[in-house]
Every structure is written in structure tokens, then in C-alpha cells.
Scaffold this motif. Structure first.
Motif, PDB file in Angstrom:
ATOM      1  N   ASP A 157     -10.246  -6.760   3.807  1.00  0.00           N
ATOM      2  CA  ASP A 157     -11.422  -7.281   3.101  1.00  0.00           C
ATOM      3  C   ASP A 157     -11.523  -6.728   1.688  1.00  0.00           C
ATOM      4  O   ASP A 157     -11.967  -7.425   0.765  1.00  0.00           O
ATOM      5  CB  ASP A 157     -12.699  -6.944   3.884  1.00  0.00           C
ATOM      6  N   ALA A 158     -11.132  -5.464   1.508  1.00  0.00           N
ATOM      7  CA  ALA A 158     -11.154  -4.884   0.169  1.00  0.00           C
ATOM      8  C   ALA A 158     -10.205  -5.637  -0.755  1.00  0.00           C
ATOM      9  O   ALA A 158     -10.479  -5.818  -1.946  1.00  0.00           O
ATOM     10  CB  ALA A 158     -10.771  -3.403   0.232  1.00  0.00           C
ATOM     11  N   ILE A 159      -9.092  -6.093  -0.208  1.00  0.00           N
ATOM     12  CA  ILE A 159      -8.113  -6.852  -0.996  1.00  0.00           C
ATOM     13  C   ILE A 159      -8.566  -8.297  -1.192  1.00  0.00           C
ATOM     14  O   ILE A 159      -8.437  -8.871  -2.278  1.00  0.00           O
ATOM     15  CB  ILE A 159      -6.738  -6.797  -0.306  1.00  0.00           C
ATOM     16  N   ALA A 160      -9.121  -8.887  -0.140  1.00  0.00           N
ATOM     17  CA  ALA A 160      -9.449 -10.312  -0.188  1.00  0.00           C
ATOM     18  C   ALA A 160     -10.624 -10.612  -1.103  1.00  0.00           C
ATOM     19  O   ALA A 160     -10.686 -11.687  -1.709  1.00  0.00           O
ATOM     20  CB  ALA A 160      -9.749 -10.823   1.228  1.00  0.00           C
ATOM     21  N   TYR A 161     -11.578  -9.696  -1.199  1.00  0.00           N
ATOM     22  CA  TYR A 161     -12.820 -10.025  -1.902  1.00  0.00           C
ATOM     23  C   TYR A 161     -13.094  -9.152  -3.118  1.00  0.00           C
ATOM     24  O   TYR A 161     -14.111  -9.320  -3.770  1.00  0.00           O
ATOM     25  CB  TYR A 161     -13.998  -9.937  -0.922  1.00  0.00           C
ATOM     26  N   ARG A 162     -12.180  -8.198  -3.434  1.00  0.00           N
ATOM     27  CA  ARG A 162     -12.408  -7.286  -4.550  1.00  0.00           C
ATOM     28  C   ARG A 162     -11.164  -7.215  -5.419  1.00  0.00           C
ATOM     29  O   ARG A 162     -10.054  -7.259  -4.911  1.00  0.00           O
ATOM     30  CB  ARG A 162     -12.780  -5.896  -4.030  1.00  0.00           C
ATOM     31  N   ASP A 163     -11.364  -7.047  -6.692  1.00  0.00           N
ATOM     32  CA  ASP A 163     -10.246  -7.047  -7.629  1.00  0.00           C
ATOM     33  C   ASP A 163      -9.722  -5.627  -7.848  1.00  0.00           C
ATOM     34  O   ASP A 163      -9.668  -5.124  -8.961  1.00  0.00           O
ATOM     35  CB  ASP A 163     -10.683  -7.663  -8.962  1.00  0.00           C
ATOM     36  N   LEU A 164      -9.338  -4.976  -6.749  1.00  0.00           N
ATOM     37  CA  LEU A 164      -8.745  -3.645  -6.811  1.00  0.00           C
ATOM     38  C   LEU A 164      -7.226  -3.821  -6.681  1.00  0.00           C
ATOM     39  O   LEU A 164      -6.661  -3.792  -5.595  1.00  0.00           O
ATOM     40  CB  LEU A 164      -9.304  -2.763  -5.689  1.00  0.00           C
ATOM     41  N   VAL A 165      -6.578  -3.992  -7.825  1.00  0.00           N
ATOM     42  CA  VAL A 165      -5.185  -4.412  -7.805  1.00  0.00           C
ATOM     43  C   VAL A 165      -4.268  -3.360  -7.208  1.00  0.00           C
ATOM     44  O   VAL A 165      -3.202  -3.692  -6.694  1.00  0.00           O
ATOM     45  CB  VAL A 165      -4.711  -4.793  -9.224  1.00  0.00           C
ATOM     46  N   GLU A 166      -4.654  -2.104  -7.278  1.00  0.00           N
ATOM     47  CA  GLU A 166      -3.813  -1.074  -6.670  1.00  0.00           C
ATOM     48  C   GLU A 166      -3.611  -1.344  -5.185  1.00  0.00           C
ATOM     49  O   GLU A 166      -2.515  -1.155  -4.650  1.00  0.00           O
ATOM     50  CB  GLU A 166      -4.451   0.303  -6.846  1.00  0.00           C
ATOM     51  N   LEU A 167      -4.674  -1.745  -4.505  1.00  0.00           N
ATOM     52  CA  LEU A 167      -4.584  -1.970  -3.066  1.00  0.00           C
ATOM     53  C   LEU A 167      -3.614  -3.099  -2.760  1.00  0.00           C
ATOM     54  O   LEU A 167      -2.869  -3.054  -1.766  1.00  0.00           O
ATOM     55  CB  LEU A 167      -5.964  -2.287  -2.496  1.00  0.00           C
ATOM     56  N   ARG A 168      -3.599  -4.135  -3.586  1.00  0.00           N
ATOM     57  CA  ARG A 168      -2.636  -5.218  -3.378  1.00  0.00           C
ATOM     58  C   ARG A 168      -1.205  -4.686  -3.482  1.00  0.00           C
ATOM     59  O   ARG A 168      -0.333  -5.038  -2.682  1.00  0.00           O
ATOM     60  CB  ARG A 168      -2.845  -6.314  -4.428  1.00  0.00           C
ATOM     61  N   GLY A 169      -0.981  -3.833  -4.455  1.00  0.00           N
ATOM     62  CA  GLY A 169       0.347  -3.255  -4.621  1.00  0.00           C
ATOM     63  C   GLY A 169       0.761  -2.420  -3.422  1.00  0.00           C
ATOM     64  O   GLY A 169       1.933  -2.435  -3.015  1.00  0.00           O
ATOM     65  N   TRP A 170      -0.184  -1.667  -2.845  1.00  0.00           N
ATOM     66  CA  TRP A 170       0.145  -0.872  -1.661  1.00  0.00           C
ATOM     67  C   TRP A 170       0.616  -1.781  -0.524  1.00  0.00           C
ATOM     68  O   TRP A 170       1.606  -1.494   0.148  1.00  0.00           O
ATOM     69  CB  TRP A 170      -1.062  -0.075  -1.202  1.00  0.00           C
ATOM     70  N   ALA A 171      -0.124  -2.862  -0.289  1.00  0.00           N
ATOM     71  CA  ALA A 171       0.218  -3.760   0.825  1.00  0.00           C
ATOM     72  C   ALA A 171       1.593  -4.383   0.624  1.00  0.00           C
ATOM     73  O   ALA A 171       2.413  -4.449   1.556  1.00  0.00           O
ATOM     74  CB  ALA A 171      -0.849  -4.836   0.968  1.00  0.00           C
TER      75      ALA A 171
END
Length: 981
Positions: A657-671
Motif C-alpha cells: 500500500d505504501a508503494i501503490a498509493y504514495r510517491d516514495l520512490v525508494e520503496l519501489r526500488g527496494w521491491a
């Protein structure tokens, strides 16, 4: 002091130097004597060391008689002061001119500016009066005959910047008070003085607009944009576009001008006036100065003092940054700049621009390569910016001037021990711990002995003084002696500059009981401090029978932990002590245990964030997520470098949910990083990670990668299920499973579903949005309903099925699906999602008032929870309704903002939706050419969502414009219409 000090004295430096004693002007002759008076006045009541004055008066080489000549000038200045002669004091370190409130025009200007800023929101007229008085204090060029004295020249530049701040605030206050006409000339002069200074043009534009001259205001903005591009090759900040939109829409009120924010010292700097003066002189001649020295010598405190006196300074703290790639992101945060996609450092450079100022980069030693590259780029791109760095070693750049900071001077045979800097620092910090009468001569001798044994290291002295909450001064000295004797030898460090601080830290550490020592070591792994819950959890895990609160309180009392109550209770460790704690952790052989504790905290916190984001308390979870990002980053890197796959999976899989609804690009990179790890193959939660990585790819605008990852995860999930139950089929799309007969409530992770169902849900959810974007509505419904069967009620999946059904033309069934999907939705995001889908259905049905209401509710709910992606998509729908209602200017301003938003986040799937809606509006107002160009680019873009509405596009062989060209066209057309409206 005697009653003679009641004689009024006034010194003016905001123009030619002027001394007024008892109401009468006093002529001070001779450039050297005038320079001494100016330097003493500019110190604003602080003692100016004799050496600093001599160096300033004779910068090349002081004559042998320099000190005697200085004494002669001071003697004659006392004669000029006449009945106020005692105002000029001689101390152990140098000379001091005693100034009271109102005695110095510079201090008066600052005070008036501060008072005006405090009043501007509630009483603009009063603020204007204060600022007019402040502005009138300048009566010509600042100290024009003394600028060959370098410290005076530095101060004159600071006064010039202060004059700019006062001018800006004055113009803004006049506009706010409805008296813009009175400051039009002043605003124009301010811009003429510095034609590339953006705040000046923004205020001039506001003033012109407030006077009914909107076309002239917009013309000034265009001229500035052109001038900036021609002379610097840069674009203005987004603030210019904001002002242009405001003016085009009839809004002329100015934003309140503020100097850049940076950390402010909370205690007086003692014994470093020479260093401050030397650094300010160096920064006048050098572009890059690095303060080097051992940990604990006071590098950070000195740099913050220089920043506080610089007027325009940005402070970049790096102590909590452990990832070299995060340095540009940290700089963006220091500049209060939100950059979630693209060239982060480039955006920072655009803000820093071609303006004078100071950038302080603090605690560089653990990120030398990245800091070196970043600073080199900053220096090359910002020619009027100076950089002051602090580090235990040089950065290694050719332009670097290394300023080695020594320990504080130690007492020798001085008659006034309290005036010796190292003793003065101990006394100042000690009185904050234990109030009492001034120290006796015997106590001063004991303090002198203590600071000698500590080699004058400021951190060591502060730690020692802090122990007076527990020990008497004599006990402190005796324990210190025994600790240092015990620690004799070279110590664990091979660097002799570190031995004293290490010994001092070791001494303070040895004063702690064993349970506090152990907690201190383990808290050191938290790079950005720990909140009360985390600290107590750690303490309880290390010592189950103890009282965590008492242990933490003792660590605070011992000055090895700081406590911050700004946003809850948070414990932070001074960086030098944190480094020492990490060393002690390694020496104790506890690194693995501490890493396990950090990773356990991160996995549990991620799980809590997951559950709480999916609850009515979502805004709190969003705040915690953003506050703990630095610690989560450290945990993530710890998991990756130590090969802790389960922990890495636990963090990533919980943050869907943090990735789907928030623009925290670091988390996308982790995934995405974890999904590419071969070690993930065969992990029980592989499908969940691949589904989360697919969602990350979707938000990066890479739908092909999103589908590939999600389908791979779904195949793994199907294989696992068939292995568990031979003959079982892959989860289907039958609507009978969509109603949520499984786990009720809000969760996807820990609400009765197993790892298989969680993986299926993540993959199916991702595939449903990808299919929706492709226009494969039947497939989108299939995946969405299967995801709903895995998740239960209250999630977004039935809403996704409803969207696909509505776009396929079955509005009645779509309403049924979304109504069922909204049952049990408790989080802000899920309620916002339901409102957004309802708004889409209403819009398709022609119920435009209801659609507007639903979109508005979705935006408000999502914004309150930090769900920025939902804010963006709901805003696009809302703007379409405004356009249909004829609110053209509002819609155009909104499209300008939302296009910029999707440009920052990189989600071109939704960017194309926004651009197509803009094209519809342009066609409605008769601007068919740009509308056709935008539609044609969208129709032929491989990542644009399907759209089967008939349009007259360009010929097939027309060259396909790039994304940048489409955005430039959209912005230009919007700005043109707004300027004409």
C-alpha cells in the motif's frame, strides 16, 4: 558597571560608519580606528579576540608594533566614547563593546524584521509600519570606506542580504495591507539591483497585479524566464508558474518571504570566535572550505554558527544518511524540495541557481565519494555559492581548503581561569545541569584540572559537565582520573587524533551500569534515532527483568542520549557517540544480535504500517512511515548486505500500500531490487514480492515489466496451490468469490489469509490495473474479482472491477460492484478509492454534480492520509467535471499542476489520461490544433491507456513527438490561455 553606562550610545553601520554619544555625533578619524569601531560594533556585544583584530587591520603581515597600535586605537576610541568609555571593555581574550537594545542599527533592523514577521499574518498594517522603519535604517552603501578590511566586507555582504530580506518583506506586507501602489517603485528597484533574483520578480509581479496591472505582471514573469534562460541556461522554480497562475486567476496575495531554514544552535558557542572569523574570511575567498578534525572537537557546532551568521545558508546534515545514493535526496530535503522522479540533483541545482549563499554539508566522512561528486557538481553549477563541509578527513577536491579545528585552549597560569575557553565551556554546561552560586577559586582549579585531562575536547568537556547531575565536582575529577589511567596506552584507534575522544567516550561509557552499556551499544544501529516504543522494546529485549523507562532516563541523564519531544518522544545519539557505540558493539561481538534486533523492529514496523494504513488510523501510519524512512533504509541495507532474505521480504511484502498509493520512490526500488535477486526463487513469499514489484513497475510507467512480474508471481502461486492440493484450480474470476466471504475487515496480510493468498492478491491486483490500462476490461474484471476473493471486503478490488465494468458500458452492474466494495472500507485511501470510482461512474452517466462531489471527497480523504497517487487520479476526474461546467480557468490551472505531478512521479499511464482530458478541454474552447497533437501523441504512445473515442488525428507518417515535447506543448498552451483569461 557604573552609572556612566547609562549614557546613550548609538552606532550605525547600515551606511557610512557613524557614532553618536549622548545625542551628539562623534567624529572617528583614521581608517584603522574606524575599522576597529566597526568590527567591535559588528560583533554585537561579543568579545573580539586581539588576534582577530590585528589580522583584520594588517592582513598581509602585522608589524611588530601591531598589538601596541591596536591598543592605541582602543584607547582613543574610549576617548571618543567620553562619558560612555566603560562601554569598551578589555577582557582576557580581547575587546568588547557593550551594546544594549537599540544601540546598533543592524540589530534594530533584525529585531524589526522579526517583529514584522510575527505580526504579518494577523496585522499586515502593523507589519508594514515595522518594515518601513527597518528599511529606513539603511542610509547608503554599508561601510563603504572600510570594505578593504575583509571581515567588514563579509559583514557588509550579510547586511546587503538582510536589506534584500527587509525589502522583500516590505513589498509583501504592503501588498497584504492593500497598499501595493506605495511599493511598486521599490519592487522594481529591487529587481533591477539583481535581475536574476527570483523572489524579487515574484514580488514585483504580485505588486503589479494588485495594482490592476496583470498584463504587465505576466510580462515581467516572461521577461525573467527569458533572461534566466539566456544568461544561465536554467529554468525558474515552480514558484514562478504558481504566481503566473494566481495572477491569471485574479489572485495577487504574496506568499510570505522567508529566508532558507536551517538548524539553529541552542547553546552559546564558547571559545571559537577566532575560528568563526577565520572561516568567514576564508569563505569570502574560497569556494570550498572543509573543517576537519577528530570526532567531538566541535566541527558541526562551529559550522552551524557560521551558517547562523551567514544570513542565507542551507544546512545538509548527513549523519543519518548511510546510503551514498541518498545524498541528492537528502539535499532535496534540506532545500524543502519534493523530487520523487528524475534528476534529483539537477532539481536541487536549479533551486540553488546563480544566487550567492552558503551550503553547509555536515558529517561527510562516511560518504566521501558521493559527497565529493555532489559538491563538485554543485560548485561547477552554482558559481556564486560557497560550500562549508565538516568531515574527519578532506573530501579530496582540488578546490578544497582544509581548515583543521583544534581543541579549545587550556588553562595555564591565567589569573582569570573562568575566562579560559575550555573552562568557560565546562562552567556554562555545568550550570545547565546543576544551578548554584559562582564557583569558588578552589572549584575553578578543579575544573581546570578536569579540562586539562580532557585535552580541551568540547564533546569530552560537555559529557563531563553533564555528569555533575550525579557526582560532585571532586568525585567527577577522581573518577575521571581513574578511568583515564585504566584506559592508558594507544587505545583501539590507530589515529592519534581520535585517542582522547575515544578515551573520553570510553570513560563516560564506563560510568554506566552494564545494562545501560548494552542498550547504548544496541541503540547505535538506529541512524535517525528511535522513538519511545522502539527504544523500550529494545531495552526490554536486552533486559527483560528491568524497567526500560528507567534505563533510558539514565542514558539521557548521562548525556549519551538526547531526547526530542517535538513529535512524540524520540531518542537520538550524538553522532560521535553513535560511532563509538558501533565500535563497542563490534568489540562485544554483538553486531549480529543488534542487526537481528534492527531487522526485527523493521519487519514488525512494516507490518504495523501495513495494517494501520488499512485502518481508520491511516494518517498516523503515513506519518510514522515517513518519519522512520531513514531507519527503514538502514534496515533494508542491513538485510541486503547481510543476506537476511526473510527480513528483506518481510519489509517489502508489507509495503504494497505504501508503494501503490504514495510517491516514495525508494520503496519501489527496494521491491524491484528484491524481485531480481536469484535468492528469492522458491521463497514462500516470492509471489507477494513479485506482485509488489509489479505494482512498483506500474507506478514507474513500465506496464510491460509490471505484467511480466505479476504473471510470474501468479504462476508461482498457482504452482504452490496445486502442490498443496492436487487438482485445485488457479483462483478464478467467478463473481461468487468476489463478495469477500473470506476474511472480513481490512487486511490483505494478516487477517486470516496465508502467504499464497497474499501473493495471489498482490499479483491479481497488479494485473487488474495493467489490464484496465490496456482496455482489456473483461480481463481486468477477472483479475480484480480473483483478488477480491483473496482479500475479502474493504479493499480496492471490487472498485477496480467496477471501473472496468463501467468503461465497458455496464453502469448498473458497475454501481453494484462499487457499492459492495465500499462495504467495510475503513481507511482513508479505501474510502477515497470508493468515492473516486463512484465519481467515474457518475461522470459516465452524465450525473456531473454527483461526480464532482465524489471526486472532491476522494481528494480530501486521500490528501489527509498522504495517499498522493489517489490525490492525482481523483484530481484528473475532478478537473474534467470543472471543464464540463465551464470553469475553464480553474480547470487549466489544475491541469498545469497535475501534469507537473505525474511528470515528477513518472507514471505516464495516468499522465496520458490527464493530457487527453486537457485535449478535450482545449477542443471545447476552440484550440483544435494543440488538442489534436496531444491526442495523436497519446494514441500512438505504447504506454497510454486504451481510448476508443473517435478523433481526427494526424496522418500516420507524422513523426511521433517525444514525451518532453508533449509536456512542453501542454504547458505552453495552458499558460497562454491563462495569460489571456
Amino acid at each position: 558597571m557604573t552609572g556612566q553606562t547609562a549614557t546613550p550610545v548609538r552606532v550605525e553601520v547600515l551606511g557610512p560608519l557613524r557614532l553618536v554619544v549622548d545625542g551628539a555625533d562623534v567624529e572617528v578619524r583614521g581608517p584603522k580606528r574606524r575599522a576597529v569601531l566597526a568590527l567591535l560594533a559588528l560583533a554585537e556585544g561579543r568579545t573580539v579576540p586581539i588576534g582577530s583584530l590585528v589580522d583584520a587591520l594588517w592582513p598581509a603581515e602585522a608589524p611588530e608594533s601591531g598589538r601596541q597600535a591596536l591598543h592605541s586605537h582602543v584607547f582613543r576610541l574610549r576617548g571618543h566614547l567620553g562619558p560612555a568609555a566603560e562601554r569598551l571593555e578589555t577582557g582576557h581574550e580581547g575587546y568588547r563593546l557593550v551594546l544594549r537594545d537599540g544601540d546598533l542599527d543592524l540589530a534594530r533592523a533584525r529585531a524589526l524584521l522579526a517583529a514584522a514577521r510575527a505580526a504579518e499574518g494577523r496585522d499586515p498594517a502593523s507589519a508594514l509600519t515595522l518594515l518601513q522603519e527597518a528599511h529606513a535604517l539603511w542610509h547608503g552603501p554599508v561601510l563603504p570606506d572600510l570594505t578593504d578590511v575583509e571581515p567588514v566586507a563579509v559583514a557588509a555582504e550579510a547586511c546587503r542580504r538582510l536589506h534584500g530580506e527587509v525589502t522583500d518583506a516590505l513589498v509583501a506586507a504592503a501588498i497584504a495591507a492593500g497598499r501595493a501602489g506605495e511599493v511598486l517603485g521599490l519592487a522594481g528597484e529591487s529587481l533591477a539591483d539583481d535581475p536574476l533574483r527570483e523572489p524579487a520578480v515574484l514580488l514585483l509581479m504580485r505588486a503589479l497585479a494588485a495594482c490592476g496591472q496583470a498584463p504587465e505582471a505576466l510580462r515581467a514573469g516572461r521577461e525573467y524566464r527569458r533572461r534566466l534562460a539566456e544568461e544561465t541556461g536554467l529554468d525558474p522554480s515552480p514558484a514562478l508558474a504558481d504566481v503566473e497562475r494566481d495572477i491569471a486567476g485574479g489572485v495577487a496575495a504574496p506568499a510570505r518571504p522567508r529566508p532558507p531554514a536551517h538548524p539553529r544552535p541552542t547553546t552559546p558557542l564558547i571559545g571559537r570566535e577566532d575560528s568563526v572569523a577565520a572561516l568567514r574570511r576564508l569563505l569570502g575567498a574560497e569556494r570550498l572550505v572543509t573543517v576537519v578534525g577528530p570526532g567531538g572537537v566541535g566541527k558541526t557546532r562551529l559550522a552551524l554558527e557560521v551558517a547562523a551568521r551567514a544570513g542565507t545558508a542551507t544546512v545538509l546534515p548527513l549523519a543519518a544518511v548511510s546510503d551514498a545514493a541518498a545524498v541528492p535526496h537528502a539535499l532535496a530535503a534540506a532545500l524543502d524540495l519534493a523530487v520523487v522522479q528524475g534528476d534529483v540533483l539537477g532539481a536541487c541545482l536549479a533551486v540553488l541557481g546563480d544566487r550567492p549563499g552558503l551550503l553547509v554539508v555536515d558529517n561527510c566522512e562516511h560518504l566521501l565519494d558521493s559527497v565529493r561528486d555532489t559538491v563538485a557538481t554543485v560548485l561547477a553549477s552554482c558559481p556564486r555559492l560557497s560550500v562549508l563541509a565538516t568531515s574527519r578527513e578532506r573530501l579530496g577536491l582540488a578546490a578544497e581548503y582544509a581548515f583543521r579545528l583544534p581543541a579549545l585552549p587550556l588553562p595555564d597560569s591565567e589569573p582569570d581561569l573562568a575566562a579560559v575557553p575550555s573552562v568557560a565551556l565546562f562552567l556554562d554546561r555545568a550550570r545547565r545541569v546543576r544551578a548554584g552560586p559562582p564557583p569558588s577559586p578552589a572549584e575553578l582549579r578543579t575544573v581546570a584540572e578536569v579540562v586539562r585531562r580532557l585535552d580541551g575536547m568540547p564533546l569530552a568537556i560537555e559529557l563531563a559537565a553533564g555528569r555533575l547531575s550525579t557526582f560532585s565536582l571532586t568525585d567527577l575529577r577522581d573518577r575521571l582520573d581513574r578511568s583515564l589511567d585504566l584506559l592508558g596506552g594507544s587505545g583501539p584507534s590507530g589515529d592519534p587524533r581520535h585517542r582522547t575522544l575515544r578515551a573520553t567516550a570510553e570513560w563516560s561509557y564506563q560510568l554506566l551500569p552494564d545494562d545501560e552499556k548494552r542498550l547504548f551499544r544496541h541503540l547505535a544501529v538506529f541512524v535517525d534515532g528511535a522513538d519511545l516504543d522502539a527504544a523500550e522494546r529494545l531495552a526490554a529485549g536486552l533486559h527483560p527483568d528491568g524497567d526500560p523507562g528507567s534505563v533510558l532516563a539514565h542514558l539521557v541523564d548521562a548525556s549519551v542520549l538526547d531526547v526530542d519531544f517535538t513529535a512524540g518522544t524520540r531518542y537520538r545519539m550524538p553522532e560521535a557517540l553513535r560511532a563509538f557505540g558501533l565500535d563497542r558493539l563490534a568489540a562485544a561481538g554483538e553486531e549480529d544480535q543488534a542487526a537481528d534486533a534492527l531487522l526485527g523492529w523493521a519487519v514488525d514496523l512494516s507490518g504495523w504500517i501495513r495494517d494501520t494504513l488499512d485502518s481508520a488510523d491511516e494518517p498516523r501510519a503515513d506519518a510514522v512511515l515517513r518519519r522512520e524512512l531513514a531507519n527503514l533504509r538502514e534496515a533494508w541495507r542491513t538485510a541486503r548486505t547481510r543476506g537476511r532474505l526473510d527480513a528483506a521480504v518481510g519489509i517489502v511484502a508489507a509495503l504494497f500500500d505504501a508503494i501503490a498509493y504514495r510517491d516514495l520512490v525508494e520503496l519501489r526500488g527496494w521491491a524491484l531490487e528484491l524481485a531480481a535477486d536469484p535468492e528469492l526463487r522458491g521463497h514462500p513469499r516470492e509471489a507477494a514480492v513479485l506482485g509488489t514489484a509489479g505494482e512498483s513497475a506500474y507506478h514507474r510507467g513500465d506496464r510491460a515489466a509490471a505484467e511480466r512480474l505479476a504473471r510470474a508471481g501468479l504462476r508461482i502461486g498457482a504452482h504452490e496451490r496445486s502442490a498443496e492440493a492436487p487438482g485445485a484450480e488457479e483462483p478464478g474470476a467467478e463473481e461468487s468469490g468476489a463478495g469477500g466471504s473470506g476474511a472480513g475487515g481490512s487486511g490483505v496480510e494478516d487477517h486470516g489469509t496465508d502467504a499464497h493468498d497474499r501473493g495471489v492478491w498482490a499479483c491479481r491486483s497488479t494485473l487488474s490495473v495493467v489490464a484496465l490500462a490496456r482496455g482489456a476490461y473483461t480481463e481486468a474484471v477477472e483479475h480484480a474479482l480473483a483478488a477480491a476473493a483473496a482479500a475479502g471486503t474493504g479493499r480496492e478490488n471490487l472498485g477496480l472491477a467496477a471501473l472496468a465494468t463501467a468503461y465497458a458500458g455496464d453502469l448498473a452492474h458497475a454501481r453494484s460492484l462499487v457499492d459492495r466494495g465500499r462495504v467495510g472500507a475503513v481507511s482513508h485511501s479505501m474510502r477515497a478509492w470508493g468515492d473516486y470510482v463512484a465519481g467515474e461512474i457518475d461522470s459516465l452517466a452524465g450525473r456531473h454534480d454527483e461526480a464532482e462531489r465524489h471526486y472532491r471527497s476522494a481528494v480530501d480523504l486521500a490528501r489527509a492520509a498522504g495517499a498522493t497517487f489517489l490525490v492525482g487520479v481523483a484530481t484528473v476526474g475532478r478537473l474534467a467535471e470543472r471543464a464540463r461546467a465551464g470553469r475553464v480557468a480553474e480547470a487549466l490551472r489544475g491541469y498545469r499542476e497535475v501534469i507537473d505531478y505525474f511528470d515528477r512521479t513518472g507514471n505516464w499511464t495516468h499522465q496520458w489520461v490527464a493530457l487527453r482530458n486537457l485535449a478535450d478541454l482545449l477542443r471545447r474552447i476552440g484550440d483544435d490544433g494543440p488538442a489534436a497533437a496531444i491526442d495523436d501523441a497519446a494514441d500512438r504512445a505504447p504506454d497510454a491507456p486504451a481510448d476508443d473515442r473517435p478523433r481526427a488525428g494526424a496522418p500516420p507518417d507524422t513523426p511521433l513527438p517525444g514525451r518532453a515535447a508533449v509536456l512542453e506543448l501542454a504547458r505552453r498552451v495552458i499558460d497562454g490561455h491563462l495569460a489571456r483569461s
